[in-house]
Write a protein that holds these residues in place. Structure first.
Motif, PDB file in Angstrom:
ATOM      1  N   ALA A  84       0.936  -1.387  -0.194  1.00 42.58           N
ATOM      2  CA  ALA A  84       0.021   0.128   0.034  1.00 42.58           C
ATOM      3  C   ALA A  84       0.897   1.394   0.067  1.00 42.58           C
ATOM      4  CB  ALA A  84      -1.050  -0.053   1.147  1.00 42.58           C
ATOM      5  N   PHE A  85       1.934   1.154   0.712  1.00 40.17           N
ATOM      6  CA  PHE A  85       2.739   2.657   0.860  1.00 40.17           C
ATOM      7  C   PHE A  85       3.329   2.610  -0.513  1.00 40.17           C
ATOM      8  CE2 PHE A  85       7.120   4.232   1.006  1.00 40.17           C
ATOM      9  CZ  PHE A  85       6.794   5.475   1.901  1.00 40.17           C
ATOM     10  N   GLN A 109       2.341   1.877  -3.510  1.00 42.70           N
ATOM     11  CA  GLN A 109       1.333   2.365  -4.475  1.00 42.70           C
ATOM     12  C   GLN A 109       1.360   3.866  -4.284  1.00 42.70           C
ATOM     13  OE1 GLN A 109      -2.072   0.078  -3.497  1.00 42.70           O
ATOM     14  NE2 GLN A 109      -1.418  -1.460  -4.745  1.00 42.70           N
ATOM     15  N   HIS A 110       1.329   4.405  -3.179  1.00 41.16           N
ATOM     16  CA  HIS A 110       0.864   5.773  -2.812  1.00 41.16           C
ATOM     17  C   HIS A 110       2.568   6.454  -3.411  1.00 41.16           C
ATOM     18  CE1 HIS A 110      -2.878   5.844  -0.851  1.00 41.16           C
ATOM     19  NE2 HIS A 110      -2.284   4.831  -0.071  1.00 41.16           N
ATOM     20  N   TYR A 111       3.538   5.968  -2.762  1.00 39.22           N
ATOM     21  CA  TYR A 111       4.960   6.324  -3.198  1.00 39.22           C
ATOM     22  C   TYR A 111       4.872   6.385  -4.968  1.00 39.22           C
ATOM     23  CZ  TYR A 111      10.089   6.455  -4.089  1.00 39.22           C
ATOM     24  OH  TYR A 111      10.938   6.528  -4.461  1.00 39.22           O
ATOM     25  N   SER A 140       2.735   6.611  -6.967  1.00 39.14           N
ATOM     26  CA  SER A 140       1.870   7.754  -7.345  1.00 39.14           C
ATOM     27  C   SER A 140       2.718   9.139  -7.225  1.00 39.14           C
ATOM     28  CB  SER A 140       0.625   7.946  -6.616  1.00 39.14           C
ATOM     29  OG  SER A 140      -0.147   6.728  -6.669  1.00 39.14           O
ATOM     30  N   VAL A 141       3.375   9.506  -6.451  1.00 40.25           N
ATOM     31  CA  VAL A 141       4.051  10.682  -6.202  1.00 40.25           C
ATOM     32  C   VAL A 141       5.329  10.673  -7.380  1.00 40.25           C
ATOM     33  CG1 VAL A 141       5.846  11.840  -4.614  1.00 40.25           C
ATOM     34  CG2 VAL A 141       3.634  10.936  -3.707  1.00 40.25           C
ATOM     35  N   ARG A 201      -1.133   3.627 -12.788  1.00 45.01           N
ATOM     36  CA  ARG A 201      -1.506   2.423 -11.993  1.00 45.01           C
ATOM     37  C   ARG A 201      -2.482   1.326 -13.036  1.00 45.01           C
ATOM     38  NH1 ARG A 201      -4.397   1.859  -6.009  1.00 45.01           N
ATOM     39  NH2 ARG A 201      -4.701  -0.403  -6.194  1.00 45.01           N
ATOM     40  N   ARG A 248       3.144  -2.310  -8.455  1.00 47.13           N
ATOM     41  CA  ARG A 248       3.454  -0.970  -9.100  1.00 47.13           C
ATOM     42  C   ARG A 248       4.854  -1.121  -9.756  1.00 47.13           C
ATOM     43  NH1 ARG A 248      -0.789  -1.047  -8.027  1.00 47.13           N
ATOM     44  NH2 ARG A 248      -0.658  -0.702 -10.288  1.00 47.13           N
TER      45      ARG A 248
END
Length: 142
Positions: free
Chosen positions: A76-77, A79-81, A83-84, A110, A121
């Motif tokens: 999950a982390f 996935q957010h990273y 995106s950045v 994604r 990712r």
């Protein structure tokens, strides 16, 4: 796409040296990235080193890092990273290397990553040689 986040100083040099060492080996032996045995480069492109350093940096601040050790939470982390860095690619530029002058990494959107590597990712690494030749490597993360 947003502006690139440029690495400078020792961090930039380390990234460039990893890719430069690989490129020297590739030109000498033809070893692919998968065949190349330099663990620091594999740790870097797979984010294993980032994960370990992130946990190490948080631990002295009384942050419970046990969740980061769990692959489900780390996924999950990441996935957010990703995106950045999809919006702001990482970039290292310098000329203190033998062959490589520029390295950049950017995350795939994604929906594209899921179509090829479901649930993962993907970061695509690009490096440019001093003679202008460009290369790339795709790394599907956890």
């Amino acid at each position: 796409m947003g502006r690139a986040s440029k690495l400078r100083g020792p961090d930039s040099q380390l990234v460039l040296r990893h890719f430069d060492a690989y490129e020297v080996e590739f030109q000498n032996s033809g070893a692919t990235m998968a065949e190349y045995q330099l663990e620091p480069l594999h740790d870097f492109v797979s984010q294993r080193r980032f994960r370990a350093e992130f946990m190490e940096a948080l631990a002295p601040h009384d942050v419970n890092v046990n969740r980061l050790a769990c692959d489900t939470f780390w996924r999950a982390f990441i996935q957010h990273y990703s995106s950045v860095i999809q919006d702001c690619p990482l970039e290292a530029i310098d000329n203190n290397t033998q062959l490589v002058s520029h390295v950049s990494g950017s995350a795939w959107p994604r929906e594209i990553a899921d179509a090829i590597y479901p649930g993962n990712r993907v970061i695509q690494w690009h490096w440019t040689l001093k003679n202008g030749i460009e290369r790339k490597h795709v790394c599907a993360l956890i």
